[in-house]
Design a protein around this motif. Structure first.
Motif, PDB file in Angstrom:
ATOM      1  N   ASP A 121       0.860  -1.186   0.000  1.00  0.00           N
ATOM      2  CA  ASP A 121       0.000   0.000   0.000  1.00  0.00           C
ATOM      3  C   ASP A 121       0.897   1.237   0.000  1.00  0.00           C
ATOM      4  O   ASP A 121       1.725   1.420   0.897  1.00  0.00           O
ATOM      5  CB  ASP A 121      -0.903  -0.023   1.246  1.00  0.00           C
ATOM      6  N   LEU A 122       0.726   2.074  -1.004  1.00  0.00           N
ATOM      7  CA  LEU A 122       1.573   3.253  -1.177  1.00  0.00           C
ATOM      8  C   LEU A 122       0.953   4.487  -0.530  1.00  0.00           C
ATOM      9  O   LEU A 122      -0.173   4.857  -0.860  1.00  0.00           O
ATOM     10  CB  LEU A 122       1.751   3.535  -2.665  1.00  0.00           C
ATOM     11  N   GLY A 123       1.687   5.154   0.349  1.00  0.00           N
ATOM     12  CA  GLY A 123       1.164   6.365   0.986  1.00  0.00           C
ATOM     13  C   GLY A 123       0.017   6.014   1.901  1.00  0.00           C
ATOM     14  O   GLY A 123      -1.105   6.494   1.745  1.00  0.00           O
ATOM     15  N   THR A 124       0.315   5.208   2.896  1.00  0.00           N
ATOM     16  CA  THR A 124      -0.735   4.563   3.681  1.00  0.00           C
ATOM     17  C   THR A 124      -1.496   5.492   4.614  1.00  0.00           C
ATOM     18  O   THR A 124      -2.638   5.237   4.977  1.00  0.00           O
ATOM     19  CB  THR A 124      -0.136   3.348   4.453  1.00  0.00           C
ATOM     20  N   GLY A 125      -0.883   6.596   5.034  1.00  0.00           N
ATOM     21  CA  GLY A 125      -1.582   7.561   5.907  1.00  0.00           C
ATOM     22  C   GLY A 125      -2.024   6.911   7.208  1.00  0.00           C
ATOM     23  O   GLY A 125      -1.204   6.365   7.958  1.00  0.00           O
ATOM     24  N   SER A 126      -3.327   6.898   7.463  1.00  0.00           N
ATOM     25  CA  SER A 126      -3.868   6.273   8.684  1.00  0.00           C
ATOM     26  C   SER A 126      -3.694   4.761   8.678  1.00  0.00           C
ATOM     27  O   SER A 126      -3.927   4.103   9.687  1.00  0.00           O
ATOM     28  CB  SER A 126      -5.354   6.587   8.815  1.00  0.00           C
ATOM     29  N   GLY A 127      -3.329   4.209   7.515  1.00  0.00           N
ATOM     30  CA  GLY A 127      -3.177   2.756   7.397  1.00  0.00           C
ATOM     31  C   GLY A 127      -4.471   2.057   7.035  1.00  0.00           C
ATOM     32  O   GLY A 127      -4.525   0.823   6.974  1.00  0.00           O
ATOM     33  N   CYS A 128      -5.529   2.827   6.752  1.00  0.00           N
ATOM     34  CA  CYS A 128      -6.859   2.199   6.626  1.00  0.00           C
ATOM     35  C   CYS A 128      -6.908   1.154   5.506  1.00  0.00           C
ATOM     36  O   CYS A 128      -7.549   0.107   5.682  1.00  0.00           O
ATOM     37  CB  CYS A 128      -7.952   3.255   6.472  1.00  0.00           C
ATOM     38  N   ILE A 129      -6.227   1.391   4.385  1.00  0.00           N
ATOM     39  CA  ILE A 129      -6.300   0.415   3.290  1.00  0.00           C
ATOM     40  C   ILE A 129      -5.510  -0.842   3.661  1.00  0.00           C
ATOM     41  O   ILE A 129      -6.028  -1.964   3.608  1.00  0.00           O
ATOM     42  CB  ILE A 129      -5.748   1.020   1.971  1.00  0.00           C
ATOM     43  N   ALA A 130      -4.251  -0.649   4.055  1.00  0.00           N
ATOM     44  CA  ALA A 130      -3.377  -1.786   4.352  1.00  0.00           C
ATOM     45  C   ALA A 130      -3.958  -2.640   5.477  1.00  0.00           C
ATOM     46  O   ALA A 130      -3.974  -3.880   5.403  1.00  0.00           O
ATOM     47  CB  ALA A 130      -1.991  -1.281   4.748  1.00  0.00           C
ATOM     48  N   ILE A 131      -4.441  -1.979   6.522  1.00  0.00           N
ATOM     49  CA  ILE A 131      -4.950  -2.706   7.692  1.00  0.00           C
ATOM     50  C   ILE A 131      -6.223  -3.474   7.333  1.00  0.00           C
ATOM     51  O   ILE A 131      -6.395  -4.631   7.724  1.00  0.00           O
ATOM     52  CB  ILE A 131      -5.178  -1.715   8.867  1.00  0.00           C
ATOM     53  N   THR A 132      -7.095  -2.846   6.546  1.00  0.00           N
ATOM     54  CA  THR A 132      -8.321  -3.535   6.133  1.00  0.00           C
ATOM     55  C   THR A 132      -7.968  -4.778   5.311  1.00  0.00           C
ATOM     56  O   THR A 132      -8.524  -5.865   5.536  1.00  0.00           O
ATOM     57  CB  THR A 132      -9.227  -2.590   5.320  1.00  0.00           C
ATOM     58  N   LEU A 133      -7.015  -4.635   4.382  1.00  0.00           N
ATOM     59  CA  LEU A 133      -6.640  -5.795   3.558  1.00  0.00           C
ATOM     60  C   LEU A 133      -6.043  -6.896   4.435  1.00  0.00           C
ATOM     61  O   LEU A 133      -6.355  -8.080   4.268  1.00  0.00           O
ATOM     62  CB  LEU A 133      -5.651  -5.382   2.461  1.00  0.00           C
ATOM     63  N   ALA A 134      -5.199  -6.500   5.388  1.00  0.00           N
ATOM     64  CA  ALA A 134      -4.568  -7.502   6.257  1.00  0.00           C
ATOM     65  C   ALA A 134      -5.621  -8.232   7.094  1.00  0.00           C
ATOM     66  O   ALA A 134      -5.514  -9.439   7.325  1.00  0.00           O
ATOM     67  CB  ALA A 134      -3.541  -6.830   7.168  1.00  0.00           C
ATOM     68  N   LEU A 135      -6.637  -7.499   7.551  1.00  0.00           N
ATOM     69  CA  LEU A 135      -7.660  -8.136   8.395  1.00  0.00           C
ATOM     70  C   LEU A 135      -8.613  -8.999   7.577  1.00  0.00           C
ATOM     71  O   LEU A 135      -9.075 -10.040   8.038  1.00  0.00           O
ATOM     72  CB  LEU A 135      -8.447  -7.066   9.163  1.00  0.00           C
ATOM     73  N   GLU A 136      -8.898  -8.569   6.349  1.00  0.00           N
ATOM     74  CA  GLU A 136      -9.817  -9.334   5.503  1.00  0.00           C
ATOM     75  C   GLU A 136      -9.138 -10.543   4.870  1.00  0.00           C
ATOM     76  O   GLU A 136      -9.805 -11.483   4.456  1.00  0.00           O
ATOM     77  CB  GLU A 136     -10.398  -8.434   4.404  1.00  0.00           C
ATOM     78  N   ARG A 137      -7.804 -10.469   4.736  1.00  0.00           N
ATOM     79  CA  ARG A 137      -7.058 -11.571   4.113  1.00  0.00           C
ATOM     80  C   ARG A 137      -5.871 -11.920   4.998  1.00  0.00           C
ATOM     81  O   ARG A 137      -4.727 -11.540   4.741  1.00  0.00           O
ATOM     82  CB  ARG A 137      -6.545 -11.139   2.718  1.00  0.00           C
ATOM     83  N   PRO A 138      -6.133 -12.679   6.071  1.00  0.00           N
ATOM     84  CA  PRO A 138      -5.076 -12.955   7.061  1.00  0.00           C
ATOM     85  C   PRO A 138      -3.821 -13.607   6.467  1.00  0.00           C
ATOM     86  O   PRO A 138      -2.742 -13.456   7.025  1.00  0.00           O
ATOM     87  CB  PRO A 138      -5.769 -13.897   8.050  1.00  0.00           C
TER      88      PRO A 138
END
Ligand code: GLN
Length: 282
Positions: A121-138
């Protein structure tokens, strides 16, 4: 003054100052009150005739006056929900937007739940994209970069709060990666034209300009990061990038020039082409 009177007064002032519909203004008044007094929405209804102490009123008015000056509600309460989960936010990071859930949906469609894919995830900021992907796809191995150390502190805190495993790295786009490749690269880079009048209105005035504006046509960062992203994709890997409402036509050729073939753009809930991408041809 009781709870109902204070909320009525705040609703009228928010609606007038920010040009919001009464319903929306009332919701904001309730959110500010819940946050200030540490109570939930049900409490506000059950206690509407309760008298308030001077200090309760003063604490509420201090938050309200900041809202009346335009400060985003998410920064005042320090939280915004994204994909059904709470994310801490501060003025160091962009406030997560529902538009970006489209990018998440498209990414999830490319991540089989039973395969360990490498995701960036590029330019993650709050991390919302990366964290959501990690939680949805362990099983996914999710890495996220940002060039702002303060943003990464918030992203890491969000990952910890939500129990997500994400590798966070400080990096100006791909500067930290020599030779590393990914199966899926996603990003919500800055893409607003520097001169766009919308930067002077509403919530965005209080958000980090470096997360929003990208040169005269808003494409500076996309022009830089697309070739770099393609150089860091595994053969057959996918690239998905969020962009401005009128940029799909400019972004698609940039993708094709870098061996993303065929390219596609997808519309958000408002019907606006908001994400473009495709697979790296082998
Ligand atoms: N979609 C956001 C807005 O229009 C901009 C986000 C971004 O620049 N990445 O306010």
């Amino acid at each position: 003054m009781n709870v109902a009177q204070l909320l009525d007064d705040a609703t009228a002032r928010i609606a007038a100052a920010l040009g919001l519909e009464k319903r929306e203004a009332r919701l904001e008044a309730r959110v500010l009150a819940s946050h200030t007094w540490g109570v939930d929405a049900a409490w506000l209804i059950a206690h509407d005739t309760d008298a308030l102490s001077d200090s309760q009123i003063a604490a509420f008015q201090s938050l309200l006056s900041q809202r009346l000056q335009g400060r985003p509600i998410a920064y005042l309460v320090g939280m915004r929900e994204f994909y059904g989960r709470p994310f801490q936010v501060s003025p160091d990071v962009l406030i997560p937007r529902p538009d970006t859930e489209l990018l998440v949906e498209l990414a999830l469609a490319r991540l089989p739940p039973d395969q360990p894919m490498d995701v960036l995830d590029l330019g993650t900021g709050s991390g919302c994209i990366a964290i959501t992907l990690a939680l949805e796809r362990p099983l996914a191995r999710v890495t996220a970069v940002d060039r702002s150390a303060t943003a990464l502190t918030i992203a890491q805190r969000n990952a910890d709060n939500l129990n997500a495993h994400v590798e966070f790295l400080i990096s100006d786009w791909f500067a930290a990666f020599a030779g590393r490749r990914f199966d899926l690269i996603v990003g919500n880079p800055p893409y607003i034209a520097q001169t766009d009048p919308h930067l002077a209105r509403g919530d965005v005035r209080f958000e980090p300009m470096t997360a929003l504006a990208a040169g005269h046509d808003g494409l500076d960062d996309l022009r830089r990061l697309i070739p770099a992203a393609c150089a860091h994709l595994n053969p057959g890997g996918s690239l998905l990038l969020e962009h401005g409402y009128d940029q799909a036509e400019a972004v698609q050729p940039l993708l094709r020039m870098n061996r993303i073939q065929p390219t596609q753009s997808w519309a958000d809930l408002a019907g606006i082409l908001r994400v473009s991408g495709g697979k790296l041809s082998k």
